[in-house]
Write an enzyme that holds these catalytic residues in place. Sequence first.
Site, PDB file in Angstrom:
ATOM      1  N   ASP A 126       0.829  -1.203   0.000  1.00 46.91           N
ATOM      2  CA  ASP A 126       0.000   0.000   0.000  1.00 46.91           C
ATOM      3  C   ASP A 126       0.861   1.250   0.000  1.00 46.91           C
ATOM      4  O   ASP A 126       0.530   2.249  -0.636  1.00 46.91           O
ATOM      5  CB  ASP A 126      -0.975   0.005   1.175  1.00 46.91           C
TER       6      ASP A 126
ATOM      7  N   ASP B  27      -7.443   0.696   5.438  1.00 47.41           N
ATOM      8  CA  ASP B  27      -8.341   0.394   6.555  1.00 47.41           C
ATOM      9  C   ASP B  27      -9.596   1.247   6.509  1.00 47.41           C
ATOM     10  O   ASP B  27     -10.722   0.747   6.617  1.00 47.41           O
ATOM     11  CB  ASP B  27      -7.610   0.607   7.881  1.00 47.41           C
TER      12      ASP B  27
END
Length: 427
Positions: A68, A211
Amino acid sequence: MPLLFQPLEPSFSAILFDMSSLEITSSTGFLGDLVERLTQTFVAEHSRPPEWVIAAPGRVNLIGEHIDYNDGFVLPMAIERYVVIAAASRNDDSRRVSLHSVNLNETAQIDLSKPLAPSTPPTWYAYVEGVVAGFLERMGPDASQQLPSMDWLIESNVPVGGGLSSSAALEVATATLLEAVTGVSLAMDEKALLCQKAEHEFAGVPCGIMDQFSSVFGQENAFMLLDCRTQELRHVPFSSNKISVLITNSNVKHELTGGEYAQRRCECDSALKKLGRPSWRDVTLEILDAGKDKLTEVEFRRGRHVVSEIDRTQKAASAIESGDWQQLGELMYASHASLRDDYEVSCDELDLLVDLANKIGPAGGIHGSRMTGGGFGGCTVTLVESDKAVEVSAIMAKQYEQQSGIKPQLFASRPALGAHKIDRANT
């Protein structure tokens, strides 16, 4: 920082395995049970019903680890475990929000009459304060006057410490509640980024975007292919009820002292600079091999993980869309091997869980498994045939405890709905 939530007495929304006795409990509609219990508790404590009830889920990442922050892709899903907030306004001029965590049995106060600032060290409610501060900034001058004094009751069944994003779920639940209270609707990506900023600034955690995006954008029966360079998200349908995702908490978290995560990020950045490329998305395995002499042996292995994992994640999305569980499983095992050998973020316990899953194999109902999250402990994610999930979990739990001396926690989940306001008339 204190734990945001302590784990609750186990009660999962799909299949629960109580490792002390291996009793299996079906809890379909558990979110409704949690909402009903929290609502009743709110009434008992405040002598009035909540005006708003909000739920936001945790997440698990099927594949795409440690890329990421390297402009890669991730493929998470929201899980059927939620943070729920019940809230109501108060008829007073205190200009305060009173928060009570059921899990911690702790109460905190947020003073709306003055600017909010991060505290040192961060508290469990820093995640809430950061979102409130960002939301007020977004609304402009005198925005705090639009927020009434309120009572909030917070409860979570997202496990803590396993990398399932309980903190992001709390942040997103907070932002969604503030939308309901004020009538101000944020764009979904704006809400996720506001919550990420809150975690950076108030909790001191430099997290990526996965998230919060997962908790906001989650859809039932769909994974999310998130491009971490462009922040573009595409839902990947996962319609087959014959396959579920089994999440296994190793119940270990190795204490590290060498700044391992920061070190790996520096190694990736150094390798990319030596290769003369602006992004890892511009690097192929052929380019990496051609530049091997410029890199240290460790930098080469870190880069090999990044490039191959970016490719694996895109192939995994295609495999899901075509229902090719064999290919998806092979990609998951390859991802784990890369994280173990090239990125060196696994541990003996995670390797054991993946090895146990591999030995059970397709004949026993398992198509693939890998570590998920930052590593050095936490959870594995396993692709399992739904009708064999109970049997498989019992076998894995027994063998893992025999070989490690540790009781694991396992639960199966389907992709879940993202943050939303609860219609209590239907709970």
